[in-house]
Write an enzyme that holds these catalytic residues in place. Sequence first.
Site, short mmCIF file in Angstrom:
data_model
loop_
_atom_site.label_atom_id
_atom_site.label_comp_id
_atom_site.label_asym_id
_atom_site.label_seq_id
_atom_site.Cartn_x
_atom_site.Cartn_y
_atom_site.Cartn_z
N THR A 21 -10.57 1.88 10.81
CA THR A 21 -9.23 1.41 11.41
C THR A 21 -8.19 1.30 10.26
O THR A 21 -7.31 1.89 10.35
CB THR A 21 -9.36 0.13 12.12
OG1 THR A 21 -9.97 0.13 13.23
CG2 THR A 21 -8.12 -0.48 12.48
N THR A 40 -2.10 -6.57 1.72
CA THR A 40 -2.64 -7.88 1.29
C THR A 40 -2.54 -7.71 -0.13
O THR A 40 -2.56 -6.78 -1.12
CB THR A 40 -3.97 -7.98 1.91
OG1 THR A 40 -4.57 -9.14 1.08
CG2 THR A 40 -4.77 -6.84 1.81
N ASP A 41 -2.60 -9.14 -0.85
CA ASP A 41 -2.65 -9.31 -2.12
C ASP A 41 -4.18 -9.09 -2.58
O ASP A 41 -4.47 -8.91 -3.86
CB ASP A 41 -2.23 -10.69 -2.52
CG ASP A 41 -3.06 -11.90 -1.97
OD1 ASP A 41 -3.89 -11.46 -1.07
OD2 ASP A 41 -2.74 -12.98 -2.47
N GLU A 42 -5.11 -8.98 -1.76
CA GLU A 42 -6.62 -8.95 -1.88
C GLU A 42 -6.72 -7.29 -2.48
O GLU A 42 -7.75 -7.26 -3.27
CB GLU A 42 -7.45 -9.05 -0.78
CG GLU A 42 -7.09 -10.36 -0.14
CD GLU A 42 -8.03 -10.90 0.81
OE1 GLU A 42 -9.34 -10.44 0.82
OE2 GLU A 42 -7.77 -11.87 1.49
N TYR A 93 -13.06 -4.96 3.05
CA TYR A 93 -12.00 -5.23 3.50
C TYR A 93 -10.73 -4.84 2.50
O TYR A 93 -9.91 -3.97 2.87
CB TYR A 93 -11.54 -6.62 3.97
CG TYR A 93 -10.16 -6.91 4.20
CD1 TYR A 93 -9.52 -6.42 5.36
CD2 TYR A 93 -9.53 -7.88 3.36
CE1 TYR A 93 -8.15 -6.77 5.53
CE2 TYR A 93 -8.23 -8.22 3.56
CZ TYR A 93 -7.62 -7.75 4.71
OH TYR A 93 -6.22 -7.85 4.92
N LYS A 119 -7.97 -1.75 2.51
CA LYS A 119 -6.34 -1.80 2.47
C LYS A 119 -5.80 -1.25 1.21
O LYS A 119 -5.04 -0.54 1.31
CB LYS A 119 -6.38 -3.37 2.55
CG LYS A 119 -6.56 -4.13 3.77
CD LYS A 119 -5.85 -3.72 4.93
CE LYS A 119 -4.38 -3.84 4.90
NZ LYS A 119 -3.64 -3.92 6.29
N ASN A 157 -2.27 -15.11 1.64
CA ASN A 157 -2.92 -15.68 2.86
C ASN A 157 -1.89 -16.43 3.98
O ASN A 157 -1.19 -17.31 3.31
CB ASN A 157 -4.20 -16.78 2.64
CG ASN A 157 -5.26 -16.02 1.99
OD1 ASN A 157 -5.16 -15.42 0.95
ND2 ASN A 157 -6.45 -16.36 2.58
P1 NAD Z 1 -5.60 -9.85 13.15
O1 NAD Z 1 -7.10 -9.40 13.09
O2 NAD Z 1 -5.28 -11.18 13.75
O3 NAD Z 1 -4.88 -8.61 14.09
C1 NAD Z 1 -5.22 -7.60 14.00
C2 NAD Z 1 -4.66 -6.72 15.16
O4 NAD Z 1 -4.85 -5.28 15.04
C3 NAD Z 1 -5.37 -7.21 16.50
O5 NAD Z 1 -4.46 -7.16 17.44
C4 NAD Z 1 -6.13 -5.86 16.61
O6 NAD Z 1 -6.21 -5.74 18.17
C5 NAD Z 1 -5.30 -4.71 16.28
N1 NAD Z 1 -6.27 -3.64 15.88
C6 NAD Z 1 -7.13 -3.57 15.42
N2 NAD Z 1 -8.03 -2.42 15.11
C7 NAD Z 1 -7.06 -1.61 15.75
C8 NAD Z 1 -7.23 -0.23 16.08
N3 NAD Z 1 -8.04 0.63 15.82
N4 NAD Z 1 -6.02 0.35 16.91
C9 NAD Z 1 -5.00 -0.47 17.32
N5 NAD Z 1 -5.05 -1.65 17.05
C10 NAD Z 1 -5.99 -2.36 16.35
O7 NAD Z 1 -5.03 -9.51 11.82
P2 NAD Z 1 -3.57 -10.37 11.03
O8 NAD Z 1 -4.28 -11.30 10.22
O9 NAD Z 1 -2.54 -10.57 12.12
O10 NAD Z 1 -3.14 -9.21 10.03
C11 NAD Z 1 -2.06 -8.10 10.31
C12 NAD Z 1 -1.91 -7.29 9.16
O11 NAD Z 1 -1.50 -8.14 8.17
C13 NAD Z 1 -3.27 -6.70 8.78
O12 NAD Z 1 -2.91 -5.42 8.37
C14 NAD Z 1 -3.80 -7.38 7.47
O13 NAD Z 1 -4.50 -6.41 6.50
C15 NAD Z 1 -2.35 -7.87 6.71
N6 NAD Z 1 -2.50 -9.15 6.15
C16 NAD Z 1 -2.99 -10.29 6.81
C17 NAD Z 1 -2.96 -11.37 5.97
C18 NAD Z 1 -3.68 -12.70 6.33
O14 NAD Z 1 -3.44 -13.93 5.91
N7 NAD Z 1 -4.14 -12.70 7.78
C19 NAD Z 1 -2.35 -11.60 4.53
C20 NAD Z 1 -1.82 -10.45 4.17
C21 NAD Z 1 -1.92 -9.23 4.98
P1 TYD Z 2 -10.28 -16.39 4.93
O1 TYD Z 2 -9.59 -17.31 5.77
O2 TYD Z 2 -11.70 -15.62 5.56
O3 TYD Z 2 -9.39 -15.46 4.24
P2 TYD Z 2 -9.48 -14.62 2.94
O4 TYD Z 2 -11.04 -14.43 2.76
O5 TYD Z 2 -9.04 -13.26 3.22
O6 TYD Z 2 -8.89 -15.31 1.77
O7 TYD Z 2 -10.88 -17.55 3.82
C1 TYD Z 2 -10.08 -18.17 2.97
C2 TYD Z 2 -10.84 -18.72 1.72
O8 TYD Z 2 -11.71 -19.70 2.61
C3 TYD Z 2 -11.69 -17.87 1.21
O9 TYD Z 2 -12.09 -18.51 -0.04
C4 TYD Z 2 -13.40 -18.20 1.81
C5 TYD Z 2 -13.22 -19.64 2.58
N1 TYD Z 2 -13.74 -19.91 3.69
C6 TYD Z 2 -14.62 -21.06 3.70
O10 TYD Z 2 -14.89 -21.73 2.65
N2 TYD Z 2 -15.26 -21.42 4.88
C7 TYD Z 2 -15.02 -20.64 6.05
O11 TYD Z 2 -15.66 -20.89 7.18
C8 TYD Z 2 -13.97 -19.41 6.14
C9 TYD Z 2 -13.91 -18.83 7.31
C10 TYD Z 2 -13.39 -19.22 4.82
#
Ligand code: NAD
Ligand code: TYD
Length: 350
Positions: free
Chosen positions: A101, A131-133, A156, A160, A185
Amino acid sequence: MKTILITGGAGFIGSHVVRLFVNKYPEYNIVNLDKLTYAGNLDNLRDIENKPNYTFVKADIVDFPSILSIFEQYKPDGVIHLAAESHVDRSIDNPDEFVFTNVIGTVNLLNAARAIWKGNMEGKKFHHISTDEVFGSLGETGFFTEDTGYDPRSPYSAAKASSDHFVKAYFHTFDLPTVITNCSNNYGAYHFPEKLIPLMINNIIQKKPLPVYGEGLNVRDWLYVEDHASAIELVFSKGKVGETYNVGGNNEWKNIDLVKLLCSIMDSKLGRESGESEQLITYVKDRAGHDLRYAIDSSKIQNELGWKPSLTFEEGLEKTVDWYLSNQEWLNNITSGDYLNYYKDMYENR
Ligand code: NAD
Ligand code: TYD
């Protein structure tokens, strides 16, 4: 009339971006392309699904022929690409899905955009959400800037990072008008309850153990999701083609301090005794390769485009907790499915 194609619009951040564009730009056609994986949920968009400028298309970005035909049908002027596998723990269990994906899916979208924009890139934009990751893990000090070298350390973030490199390569090689944002995040409404904040909120409501990885000393920089959506809107409309922009909350929290803060907010909202929910905290085996600290320097987007977060963390967290407490049906619909099967053995299998 402009058409903007948003991928992953049924997910957490994507649903906020879709809502913002549908409401703010009635003159644009907003097409939400989403596969509806476990993380995609059309309940996230009930309030806007009947708007005349909104269309939902179910499709998998890994399937190039169907992506190309969607691009040919809707002829988007802009693409905002959020679709991704997004959870680090799942990427450790099953990296392949992240390659399909996040890497191949992104390249398919770049190819489809290139195919329909060839010879006429004027006014077009491909905005990749990252992402910053991708920058790796910080020690106790320092911040990620746009110039920080890539050093992804989880499947992951490796996927990315790879997708970011392809986006940059398509800008340099094919003049595709791209922009990238790298955000810290997010938290807020509609956040799938596998991520730290919504998982803890759900478990506090249910009086279930609160699994803190390792010693809870890892640090994340939290940003309210609507502030990320506004940064995306700004970069999509005004960001300079070929550039990347870091987006962050300047809001670092050690996991354990954040979980304790959530416990205390929720004890008072749920009428529980002070300290009651903290007793649910359970230290579990650490995540493999767990990045210690992320922190974003967002001065570029602030200085060049005038973005800044609108809410303090206290305001954002309170709004978020209130949303989950008033939307327990949304939570129950998710947590009553196979969600629990996935988590049953996760800590034991590490
Ligand atoms: P999420 O997992 O909540 O949503 C992902 C969406 O993508 C879902 O609706 C899923 O159905 C869709 N999807 C997954 N695979 C697919 C495919 N093969 N084809 C079409 N659709 C597909 O994710 P999110 O947390 O909303 O993150 C959205 C974006 O932002 C991602 O690219 C993530 O890397 C980036 N991002 C997230 C965070 C965060 O804190 N959540 C921070 C920085 C960047
Ligand atoms: P997460 O929300 O999975 O985001 P990311 O790993 O992409 O930063 O996790 C945030 C932080 O919290 C990460 O250091 C892992 C920790 N974590 C826990 O300690 N317990 C949990 O159940 C989860 C899901 C995350």
